[in-house]
Write a protein that holds these residues in place. Sequence first.
Motif, PDB file in Angstrom:
ATOM      1  N   GLN A 288       0.796  -1.221   0.000  1.00  0.00           N
ATOM      2  CA  GLN A 288       0.000   0.000   0.000  1.00  0.00           C
ATOM      3  C   GLN A 288       0.832   1.276   0.000  1.00  0.00           C
ATOM      4  O   GLN A 288       0.278   2.369  -0.134  1.00  0.00           O
ATOM      5  N   THR A 289       2.154   1.178   0.113  1.00  0.00           N
ATOM      6  CA  THR A 289       2.981   2.390   0.070  1.00  0.00           C
ATOM      7  C   THR A 289       2.954   3.023  -1.312  1.00  0.00           C
ATOM      8  O   THR A 289       3.026   4.248  -1.443  1.00  0.00           O
ATOM      9  N   GLY A 290       2.880   2.225  -2.357  1.00  0.00           N
ATOM     10  CA  GLY A 290       2.728   2.751  -3.713  1.00  0.00           C
ATOM     11  C   GLY A 290       3.840   3.695  -4.140  1.00  0.00           C
ATOM     12  O   GLY A 290       3.594   4.634  -4.896  1.00  0.00           O
ATOM     13  N   GLY A 291       5.057   3.461  -3.676  1.00  0.00           N
ATOM     14  CA  GLY A 291       6.173   4.306  -4.090  1.00  0.00           C
ATOM     15  C   GLY A 291       6.247   5.647  -3.399  1.00  0.00           C
ATOM     16  O   GLY A 291       7.000   6.537  -3.824  1.00  0.00           O
ATOM     17  N   ARG A 292       5.506   5.830  -2.314  1.00  0.00           N
ATOM     18  CA  ARG A 292       5.519   7.138  -1.646  1.00  0.00           C
ATOM     19  C   ARG A 292       6.856   7.454  -0.992  1.00  0.00           C
ATOM     20  O   ARG A 292       7.172   8.626  -0.766  1.00  0.00           O
ATOM     21  N   GLY A 293       7.637   6.439  -0.683  1.00  0.00           N
ATOM     22  CA  GLY A 293       8.978   6.700  -0.166  1.00  0.00           C
ATOM     23  C   GLY A 293       9.845   7.388  -1.205  1.00  0.00           C
ATOM     24  O   GLY A 293      10.591   8.327  -0.897  1.00  0.00           O
ATOM     25  N   TYR A 294       9.725   6.944  -2.445  1.00  0.00           N
ATOM     26  CA  TYR A 294      10.470   7.590  -3.527  1.00  0.00           C
ATOM     27  C   TYR A 294       9.946   9.002  -3.782  1.00  0.00           C
ATOM     28  O   TYR A 294      10.722   9.923  -4.064  1.00  0.00           O
ATOM     29  N   ILE A 295       8.633   9.166  -3.710  1.00  0.00           N
ATOM     30  CA  ILE A 295       8.043  10.496  -3.905  1.00  0.00           C
ATOM     31  C   ILE A 295       8.520  11.440  -2.801  1.00  0.00           C
ATOM     32  O   ILE A 295       8.791  12.621  -3.042  1.00  0.00           O
ATOM     33  N   GLY A 296       8.615  10.926  -1.579  1.00  0.00           N
ATOM     34  CA  GLY A 296       9.136  11.739  -0.479  1.00  0.00           C
ATOM     35  C   GLY A 296      10.572  12.178  -0.737  1.00  0.00           C
ATOM     36  O   GLY A 296      10.949  13.312  -0.418  1.00  0.00           O
ATOM     37  N   LEU A 297      11.369  11.287  -1.318  1.00  0.00           N
ATOM     38  CA  LEU A 297      12.740  11.644  -1.650  1.00  0.00           C
ATOM     39  C   LEU A 297      12.762  12.766  -2.685  1.00  0.00           C
ATOM     40  O   LEU A 297      13.552  13.716  -2.589  1.00  0.00           O
ATOM     41  N   ALA A 298      11.863  12.687  -3.678  1.00  0.00           N
ATOM     42  CA  ALA A 298      11.761  13.749  -4.676  1.00  0.00           C
ATOM     43  C   ALA A 298      11.306  15.057  -4.036  1.00  0.00           C
ATOM     44  O   ALA A 298      11.795  16.144  -4.385  1.00  0.00           O
ATOM     45  N   ALA A 299      10.379  14.977  -3.081  1.00  0.00           N
ATOM     46  CA  ALA A 299       9.909  16.181  -2.385  1.00  0.00           C
ATOM     47  C   ALA A 299      11.038  16.825  -1.588  1.00  0.00           C
ATOM     48  O   ALA A 299      11.136  18.061  -1.524  1.00  0.00           O
ATOM     49  N   MET A 300      11.898  16.004  -1.011  1.00  0.00           N
ATOM     50  CA  MET A 300      13.032  16.550  -0.257  1.00  0.00           C
ATOM     51  C   MET A 300      13.977  17.312  -1.186  1.00  0.00           C
ATOM     52  O   MET A 300      14.452  18.414  -0.856  1.00  0.00           O
ATOM     53  N   ILE A 301      14.251  16.741  -2.374  1.00  0.00           N
ATOM     54  CA  ILE A 301      15.123  17.412  -3.337  1.00  0.00           C
ATOM     55  C   ILE A 301      14.456  18.692  -3.841  1.00  0.00           C
ATOM     56  O   ILE A 301      15.079  19.753  -3.934  1.00  0.00           O
ATOM     57  N   PHE A 302      13.169  18.563  -4.170  1.00  0.00           N
ATOM     58  CA  PHE A 302      12.397  19.713  -4.630  1.00  0.00           C
ATOM     59  C   PHE A 302      12.437  20.834  -3.590  1.00  0.00           C
ATOM     60  O   PHE A 302      12.515  22.021  -3.917  1.00  0.00           O
ATOM     61  N   GLY A 303      12.416  20.466  -2.313  1.00  0.00           N
ATOM     62  CA  GLY A 303      12.451  21.437  -1.220  1.00  0.00           C
ATOM     63  C   GLY A 303      13.835  21.889  -0.833  1.00  0.00           C
ATOM     64  O   GLY A 303      14.012  22.542   0.200  1.00  0.00           O
ATOM     65  N   ASN A 304      14.837  21.518  -1.651  1.00  0.00           N
ATOM     66  CA  ASN A 304      16.215  21.985  -1.465  1.00  0.00           C
ATOM     67  C   ASN A 304      16.812  21.549  -0.128  1.00  0.00           C
ATOM     68  O   ASN A 304      17.539  22.301   0.524  1.00  0.00           O
ATOM     69  N   TRP A 305      16.466  20.323   0.301  1.00  0.00           N
ATOM     70  CA  TRP A 305      17.028  19.741   1.520  1.00  0.00           C
ATOM     71  C   TRP A 305      16.733  20.594   2.754  1.00  0.00           C
ATOM     72  O   TRP A 305      17.545  20.702   3.665  1.00  0.00           O
ATOM     73  N   ARG A 306      15.557  21.203   2.774  1.00  0.00           N
ATOM     74  CA  ARG A 306      15.119  21.990   3.926  1.00  0.00           C
ATOM     75  C   ARG A 306      13.700  21.572   4.326  1.00  0.00           C
ATOM     76  O   ARG A 306      12.895  21.228   3.462  1.00  0.00           O
ATOM     77  N   PRO A 307      13.393  21.596   5.626  1.00  0.00           N
ATOM     78  CA  PRO A 307      12.102  21.052   6.085  1.00  0.00           C
ATOM     79  C   PRO A 307      10.882  21.775   5.532  1.00  0.00           C
ATOM     80  O   PRO A 307       9.919  21.140   5.104  1.00  0.00           O
TER      81      PRO A 307
END
Length: 418
Positions: A288-307
Amino acid sequence: MTTTAPEPTQSPDGRIARLGRGYLWLLVTVGFLAIVSTVRVFSGAGQLNSVGTLQAALIATCPILLAALGGLWSERSGVVNIGLEGGMILGTWGAAYFTYFYGPWVGLIGAALMGALGGILHAIATVTFGVDHIVSGVAINIIAAGAVSFLAEAYFRDLQGGGIKQLTGLDTPPRIEIPWLGEAASDLAGQGWFFVSDLSAVVGALTNGLSIMVYLVAGLVVLTWWVLWHTAFGLRLRSCGENPQAAETLGVNVYRYKYIGVVMSGVFAGLGGYMLVLVSSSGFVTGQTGGRGYIGLAAMIFGNWRPFGAAGAATMFGYTDAMQLRSNDAVHALLLLVAVLLFVFAILRLRQGDRLNTSLYAIIGVAFLVWFFNSDSVPREFAGMTPYVATLLVLALGTQRLRMPAADGKPYKKGQAG
């Protein structure tokens, strides 16, 4: 004679700078809400930001955001963690098992511990034995998927509501509800007034039966920002991701901080699995994760490694994910919203003298605008595709504004500083 050192005082310039950033974030938030309101009024798509849409978006955002925070902790310590998906998978089983027997709050701890287990394995492989970070992360994902399938069949098949691939009927964490405020805000949101109704929809979404976990995730974003950027511990951990050799010469135990960062990333990923099982859906299902871990990694990069940047990127993913369940009119209005945002980005780039990216953003924005005016509906799958397209655009057109930790993913051995 003893003297007392004066307490450090904060410079006026520092206070003004922080105050200026606060006003900037407020201006961005109000501006974005005004853009969404304009698109809603022009297109007539009331579900574009209704109370139900916003609640669904917040719930869909949280698992992705938790994975992004996990990646942030790990990569700020210098370790790339592709294994966030595996930590989230382990967290789903931990959430289901411990919640079934002990309740949702123990289930929260169980999910965090299972995610931490994945983080420990990744830390041992990468920090202690120097295994390539990508190889280790992929291995963690594969091992986690197989282990959870085995554990689900072994422990859930004979339980009430269970099976070889699922476990339903679990207790859920409590919801926050302020009846008088939530009902009043929801009623005002339904009036369709410009900006006022949109702001009311936000208030209604936050006060009308929203899971307490959403507030907890928001608190974790602030806590991560404070710990990593405003404490000595956070400075040491980030130094390990920027220059571990220099950190070692200053007496920092680099291995220890890398371990902490990677294990914490597993904890956050496990909490993301908890959100999927007990908040985003009605129970546990394998896969049921459906690749959301990878999407989270993309969100972190998109957010420039800031919370806070990661939070904004994860919100975009969550919003478009929630839009798949809305009416076709709302999905069609998403075309106009994307076009307007691209034009805003083009103007910002033009102000900075970047004519190439200004032209590219403007051309793509015109393409979306033409698509909107020459169609009555779009495939519902477009909503799910939008965040990936936006990520590619940002990575392709805005890479000069992204800065990863200097030593992220690079091998480190104790004693290199000497």
